[in-house]
Structures are given as C-alpha cells and as structure tokens.
Design a protein around this motif. Sequence first.
Motif, PDB file in Angstrom:
ATOM      1  N   PRO A 117       0.801  -1.228   0.000  1.00  0.00           N
ATOM      2  CA  PRO A 117       0.000   0.000   0.000  1.00  0.00           C
ATOM      3  C   PRO A 117       0.838   1.283   0.000  1.00  0.00           C
ATOM      4  CG  PRO A 117      -0.256  -1.206   2.087  1.00  0.00           C
ATOM      5  CD  PRO A 117       0.563  -2.065   1.183  1.00  0.00           C
ATOM      6  N   GLU A 118       2.065   1.218   0.520  1.00  0.00           N
ATOM      7  CA  GLU A 118       2.917   2.413   0.501  1.00  0.00           C
ATOM      8  C   GLU A 118       3.442   2.695  -0.899  1.00  0.00           C
ATOM      9  OE1 GLU A 118       6.073   2.996   3.200  1.00  0.00           O
ATOM     10  OE2 GLU A 118       4.851   2.556   4.951  1.00  0.00           O
ATOM     11  N   GLY A 119       3.577   1.639  -1.661  1.00  0.00           N
ATOM     12  CA  GLY A 119       4.014   1.786  -3.036  1.00  0.00           C
ATOM     13  C   GLY A 119       5.512   1.912  -3.192  1.00  0.00           C
ATOM     14  N   LEU A 120       5.959   1.750  -4.448  1.00  0.00           N
ATOM     15  CA  LEU A 120       7.386   1.861  -4.764  1.00  0.00           C
ATOM     16  C   LEU A 120       7.538   2.634  -6.060  1.00  0.00           C
ATOM     17  CD1 LEU A 120       8.518  -1.802  -4.009  1.00  0.00           C
ATOM     18  CD2 LEU A 120       9.236   0.242  -2.773  1.00  0.00           C
ATOM     19  N   VAL A 121       8.610   3.436  -6.133  1.00  0.00           N
ATOM     20  CA  VAL A 121       8.848   4.244  -7.323  1.00  0.00           C
ATOM     21  C   VAL A 121       9.554   3.395  -8.392  1.00  0.00           C
ATOM     22  CG1 VAL A 121      10.051   6.271  -8.217  1.00  0.00           C
ATOM     23  CG2 VAL A 121       8.956   6.354  -5.977  1.00  0.00           C
ATOM     24  N   VAL A 122       9.051   3.478  -9.616  1.00  0.00           N
ATOM     25  CA  VAL A 122       9.612   2.698 -10.711  1.00  0.00           C
ATOM     26  C   VAL A 122      10.874   3.380 -11.242  1.00  0.00           C
ATOM     27  CG1 VAL A 122       9.161   1.714 -12.996  1.00  0.00           C
ATOM     28  CG2 VAL A 122       7.290   1.969 -11.338  1.00  0.00           C
ATOM     29  N   GLU A 123      11.974   2.629 -11.312  1.00  0.00           N
ATOM     30  CA  GLU A 123      13.221   3.177 -11.843  1.00  0.00           C
ATOM     31  C   GLU A 123      13.625   2.516 -13.156  1.00  0.00           C
ATOM     32  OE1 GLU A 123      15.899   2.599  -8.597  1.00  0.00           O
ATOM     33  OE2 GLU A 123      15.166   4.360  -7.518  1.00  0.00           O
ATOM     34  N   LYS A 124      13.076   1.325 -13.394  1.00  0.00           N
ATOM     35  CA  LYS A 124      13.439   0.614 -14.619  1.00  0.00           C
ATOM     36  C   LYS A 124      12.309  -0.300 -15.052  1.00  0.00           C
ATOM     37  CE  LYS A 124      16.003  -2.043 -11.341  1.00  0.00           C
ATOM     38  NZ  LYS A 124      17.263  -2.093 -10.663  1.00  0.00           N
ATOM     39  N   VAL A 125      12.340  -0.674 -16.301  1.00  0.00           N
ATOM     40  CA  VAL A 125      11.297  -1.555 -16.841  1.00  0.00           C
ATOM     41  C   VAL A 125      11.942  -2.733 -17.561  1.00  0.00           C
ATOM     42  CG1 VAL A 125       9.617   0.315 -17.156  1.00  0.00           C
ATOM     43  CG2 VAL A 125      11.167  -0.280 -19.025  1.00  0.00           C
ATOM     44  N   LEU A 126      11.186  -3.816 -17.630  1.00  0.00           N
ATOM     45  CA  LEU A 126      11.609  -4.967 -18.430  1.00  0.00           C
ATOM     46  C   LEU A 126      10.775  -4.956 -19.701  1.00  0.00           C
ATOM     47  CD1 LEU A 126      13.067  -7.748 -18.794  1.00  0.00           C
ATOM     48  CD2 LEU A 126      11.132  -8.765 -17.581  1.00  0.00           C
ATOM     49  N   ILE A 127      11.470  -5.049 -20.823  1.00  0.00           N
ATOM     50  CA  ILE A 127      10.756  -5.151 -22.090  1.00  0.00           C
ATOM     51  C   ILE A 127      10.959  -6.565 -22.587  1.00  0.00           C
ATOM     52  CG2 ILE A 127      10.595  -4.242 -24.453  1.00  0.00           C
ATOM     53  CD1 ILE A 127      11.700  -1.631 -23.242  1.00  0.00           C
ATOM     54  N   ALA A 128       9.849  -7.304 -22.713  1.00  0.00           N
ATOM     55  CA  ALA A 128       9.963  -8.723 -23.038  1.00  0.00           C
ATOM     56  C   ALA A 128       9.099  -9.061 -24.235  1.00  0.00           C
ATOM     57  CB  ALA A 128       9.546  -9.571 -21.845  1.00  0.00           C
ATOM     58  N   GLU A 129       9.473 -10.151 -24.914  1.00  0.00           N
ATOM     59  CA  GLU A 129       8.623 -10.604 -26.012  1.00  0.00           C
ATOM     60  C   GLU A 129       7.292 -11.038 -25.402  1.00  0.00           C
ATOM     61  OE1 GLU A 129       9.843 -14.261 -27.844  1.00  0.00           O
ATOM     62  OE2 GLU A 129      10.663 -15.059 -25.998  1.00  0.00           O
ATOM     63  N   GLN A 130       6.222 -10.692 -26.071  1.00  0.00           N
ATOM     64  CA  GLN A 130       4.906 -11.056 -25.548  1.00  0.00           C
ATOM     65  C   GLN A 130       4.616 -12.506 -25.903  1.00  0.00           C
ATOM     66  OE1 GLN A 130       0.450 -10.009 -26.683  1.00  0.00           O
ATOM     67  NE2 GLN A 130       1.663  -8.161 -26.442  1.00  0.00           N
ATOM     68  N   ILE A 131       4.128 -13.254 -24.938  1.00  0.00           N
ATOM     69  CA  ILE A 131       3.807 -14.627 -25.267  1.00  0.00           C
ATOM     70  C   ILE A 131       2.302 -14.789 -25.338  1.00  0.00           C
ATOM     71  CG2 ILE A 131       5.903 -15.749 -24.469  1.00  0.00           C
ATOM     72  CD1 ILE A 131       4.828 -15.916 -21.779  1.00  0.00           C
ATOM     73  N   GLU A 132       1.866 -15.707 -26.192  1.00  0.00           N
ATOM     74  CA  GLU A 132       0.430 -15.943 -26.327  1.00  0.00           C
ATOM     75  C   GLU A 132       0.016 -16.984 -25.310  1.00  0.00           C
ATOM     76  OE1 GLU A 132      -1.724 -16.446 -30.029  1.00  0.00           O
ATOM     77  OE2 GLU A 132      -0.131 -15.224 -30.949  1.00  0.00           O
ATOM     78  N   ILE A 133      -0.670 -16.501 -24.280  1.00  0.00           N
ATOM     79  CA  ILE A 133      -0.980 -17.367 -23.151  1.00  0.00           C
ATOM     80  C   ILE A 133      -2.322 -18.054 -23.351  1.00  0.00           C
ATOM     81  CG2 ILE A 133      -1.331 -17.445 -20.656  1.00  0.00           C
ATOM     82  CD1 ILE A 133       0.490 -15.063 -20.360  1.00  0.00           C
ATOM     83  N   GLU A 134      -2.303 -19.398 -23.237  1.00  0.00           N
ATOM     84  CA  GLU A 134      -3.552 -20.136 -23.351  1.00  0.00           C
ATOM     85  C   GLU A 134      -4.104 -20.433 -21.959  1.00  0.00           C
ATOM     86  OE1 GLU A 134      -3.760 -22.718 -26.908  1.00  0.00           O
ATOM     87  OE2 GLU A 134      -4.227 -24.237 -25.387  1.00  0.00           O
ATOM     88  N   ARG A 135      -3.180 -20.815 -21.044  1.00  0.00           N
ATOM     89  CA  ARG A 135      -3.601 -21.056 -19.652  1.00  0.00           C
ATOM     90  C   ARG A 135      -2.512 -20.595 -18.698  1.00  0.00           C
ATOM     91  NH1 ARG A 135      -6.533 -26.352 -17.577  1.00  0.00           N
ATOM     92  NH2 ARG A 135      -6.463 -25.028 -15.728  1.00  0.00           N
ATOM     93  N   GLU A 136      -2.915 -20.208 -17.491  1.00  0.00           N
ATOM     94  CA  GLU A 136      -1.941 -19.747 -16.504  1.00  0.00           C
ATOM     95  C   GLU A 136      -1.944 -20.671 -15.289  1.00  0.00           C
ATOM     96  OE1 GLU A 136      -3.071 -15.588 -15.765  1.00  0.00           O
ATOM     97  OE2 GLU A 136      -1.779 -15.004 -17.440  1.00  0.00           O
ATOM     98  N   PHE A 137      -0.759 -21.118 -14.896  1.00  0.00           N
ATOM     99  CA  PHE A 137      -0.623 -21.958 -13.700  1.00  0.00           C
ATOM    100  C   PHE A 137       0.215 -21.230 -12.661  1.00  0.00           C
ATOM    101  CE2 PHE A 137      -0.625 -24.833 -17.452  1.00  0.00           C
ATOM    102  CZ  PHE A 137      -1.916 -25.312 -17.290  1.00  0.00           C
ATOM    103  N   TYR A 138       0.169 -21.788 -11.461  1.00  0.00           N
ATOM    104  CA  TYR A 138       0.972 -21.228 -10.357  1.00  0.00           C
ATOM    105  C   TYR A 138       1.954 -22.292  -9.892  1.00  0.00           C
ATOM    106  CZ  TYR A 138       2.272 -19.454  -5.758  1.00  0.00           C
ATOM    107  OH  TYR A 138       2.994 -19.008  -4.682  1.00  0.00           O
ATOM    108  N   VAL A 139       3.223 -21.915  -9.785  1.00  0.00           N
ATOM    109  CA  VAL A 139       4.183 -22.849  -9.208  1.00  0.00           C
ATOM    110  C   VAL A 139       5.195 -22.084  -8.358  1.00  0.00           C
ATOM    111  CG1 VAL A 139       5.427 -22.935 -11.408  1.00  0.00           C
ATOM    112  CG2 VAL A 139       5.944 -24.621  -9.685  1.00  0.00           C
ATOM    113  N   ALA A 140       5.495 -22.645  -7.196  1.00  0.00           N
ATOM    114  CA  ALA A 140       6.445 -21.986  -6.295  1.00  0.00           C
ATOM    115  C   ALA A 140       7.223 -23.025  -5.502  1.00  0.00           C
ATOM    116  CB  ALA A 140       5.704 -21.057  -5.332  1.00  0.00           C
ATOM    117  N   VAL A 141       8.439 -22.649  -5.130  1.00  0.00           N
ATOM    118  CA  VAL A 141       9.216 -23.441  -4.174  1.00  0.00           C
ATOM    119  C   VAL A 141       9.520 -22.483  -3.027  1.00  0.00           C
ATOM    120  CG1 VAL A 141      11.212 -24.945  -3.821  1.00  0.00           C
ATOM    121  CG2 VAL A 141      10.343 -24.546  -6.141  1.00  0.00           C
TER     122      VAL A 141
END
Length: 383
Positions: free
Chosen positions: A86-110
């Motif tokens: 909620p306090e937020g963060l100031v943006v200093e840089k951006v990532l420019i990435a190739e756009q992928i065509e997403i059919e489904r989204e999953f979640y995975v974490a370790v």
Amino acid sequence: MKLHEYQSKDLLERYGVPVPKGRVAYSDAEAVQVAKEMGGKLVVKAQVLMGGRGKAGGVRLFDSPEGVGEFVKDLIGKRLVSVQNPEGLVVEKVLIAEQIEIEREFYVAVLLDRDNRQPLVMLSAEGGMEIEQVAASKPQAIARLLVDPAWGPDDFQLRALVKRANLPPEVSSQMASLIKRLCKAYLESDAEMIEINPCAWTSGKKLIAADAKVSIDDNALFRHKSYQEGSTAAVADPIEAEAAKQGIAYVRLGGDIGIIGNGAGLVMCSLDEVTAAGGKPANFLDVGGGAQADRVKACVELILMDSNVRGLMINIFGGITRGEEVAKGILDAFQSLKVKIPVVARIEGTGAKQGLELLSGSSIVPAGTMQEAAAKIVQLAKA
Ligand code: GDP
Ligand code: MN
C-alpha cells in the motif's frame, strides 16, 4: 534479499527454465531503442520489488514497439501502489519482453516450509490471479510436495504432484521438468522462495515462466557475491536500507510505537508486550551487545525516520551493554534531534542505576518492568 523479475529470470534461465526474451531499460529513450531492436509483440513491465504490478498498472501489452516510449515515460518515476504494497514503490526501470500468447496460466512456487523444515513445492492449475485467494477459499486446488534438500525431488514424486494438481495431461511432462529445474535453482542459490505466477502454457504448447520472483536467504549472500552488489539499494524500505548500511538489525512493522532493545529475544518480547497493552509496534530494532552511546543515538535516529512513530519504548537488560552508555546515547539523540515524542525507558542490569540517574533530569519516563514500560508508552502515545 528479493531479486527483481529480470534478475530472477536470468537466474532461472541458467538452470534451463524457459523464460521469455527480455531486456531492461532505465529511460523511455532506452525503452524505445530496445523495443525497436526486439520488434514484434511486446510486454512492458515495471521492475519494482512487489507483487500485483499488473493490477497496479505496471504491466502493459503492445502489438508493436509503437506506444512503448509513451508508456515508459509515464511509468518511470511514478509510484506504483498495490494491495500487497500500500505504501508503493517508485519505478526506476522496466523490463521489455517478447509477448507470449498465453492459453492457460498456472501457479508454481518453491519455498521454505518452516513447520516441516524442508523446501515445499506448491503447484496449482489456478494461476494468474492472487494465489492467496485460492489458498483461502480452495486449498485443495494447490498440490504440495515436500522436497528432500539433499537430493531434490524424484521424478516419480513430480509426476504424482502434477497429477494431484489436475493439470491438463499435455502439460505434465514439461511441468515436471520445469519444477525439477526450479528445485535445483532453489537449492543451489540458497533461495528462500521462487515463485512463478503465471507459469504460462502458450498456444504453441510450451510452458514458460511469464513472471518470476526469487528471494535469496540474506545469510547466504556471501556465497552469491553477484547479488550482494547493490543489495542495500534492492531493499524496498528506505529505513531498512539505511539500517542495513549501518549494520543495524531493524525491521519496519507499520505501527506507531518505536522500540529499541538489546538482544533479539528481548526485542521480540517487547513487541509482544506493546501489542498486549493495545499498541502497534512500529519496528523491530536490536542495538546488539555492548552498544556504545553513538550507536544508541544512531538507532534513535533510525526510528525517528519513520514519521508514523508516536512514542518510543527502550528496553535494556544490561550485561555487556551498559545502562549508562544507553542513557548517554538517548540523551545525545534527544539534544541533537529535538525529540518531541514521549519516551519510556526500562533499564535493568549492568549500569542500570547510573543510567537511570543520568536520565532523571530529562523528560524520559522510567519504568520498572518491561510490562510497565509497554503500558506506559501505549498510554502516552495515545494522549
Ligand atoms: P504481477 O502482477 O506483478 O504478478 O505481474 P505479472 O508479470 O504476473 O503480470 C501480470 C499479468 O500480465 C499476468 O498475470 C499475465 O496475465 C499478463 N502478462 C504478463 N506477461 C504477459 C505476456 O507476455 N503475454 C500475455 N498475454 N500476458 C502477459
Ligand atoms: Mn505475477
């Protein structure tokens, strides 16, 4: 230490996890240049150390490099605010990435399962949206696997995990192999957490990490010098960054009662007592053993950087730390900083008597016990 998305993806790529091609830009001019060189459909993503950037307006898709410059011009320097931050963060840089065509989204974490003292893989077919919601309303939709930290997961365990998560069969083998690589990356880089959300299934039938969040155990950073560089700059909170620079153990907690104590255990107890007395601790701060007056002063300064602080509780159990040194530090800080908030000090043990004598002429309120100190500071801060 949290890594940015682009750093996280670089790490994962070294372990063979598929990630979209991308480059970082620090200005709109640079972004335009990068976008032109990359060409095609792109996604531009604010690189700030927080979740929920999509909803906060920090992620945008582009059909062509056109429009990227304007978006980045607007984004850099802007404060992004999300539910998670909620306090937020100031943006200093951006990532420019190739756009992928997403059919489904999953979640995975370790991540580290502290109850079982083992790494835990979490996998869900319901990725993309906030996983906390899925965990709360449909915990059965998250499949789990505890991993032996010495060996990593076995292939049969991964196949069973993927099955339990009810993933589409065509995704299974790529997912099992991706998780195996994630676990290797997790163990070898001393990570505390690796989260891929979304782990995207593309129209071309490929599994790819569309987002990545990696956090490295601070205590292992000496083994990962490349991340350590600029690590204080990567600390999201400005007071925590300053504390890290000075080597002071400080954690911001969001309340309004500042707390200084010696020894992590005593500070934790102080937090509990303030909470029990109806207050909200602003921070954890351990001055450490044998602190001299100048260090105590530096600690008071740190706490006062937080403008929410309405009162300060000092809880010292003198041993190697001497009560009169602490008292001198507090008085020094008061003189140079013109402290206006109420302060309650409980000083016990070595040098307590001399310390309390030093404080007796000041506006600092003495307390006989930790409980009394907590009750008094909560009351004074409210007044
Ligand atoms: P977060 O909101 O901070 O977790 O940022 P994400 O990187 O997860 O981006 C937010 C959302 O943007 C994702 O859930 C995706 O739906 C979408 N997104 C990100 N990258 C791409 C991409 O390359 N293609 C498409 N179609 N959507 C994307
Ligand atoms: Mn995400």
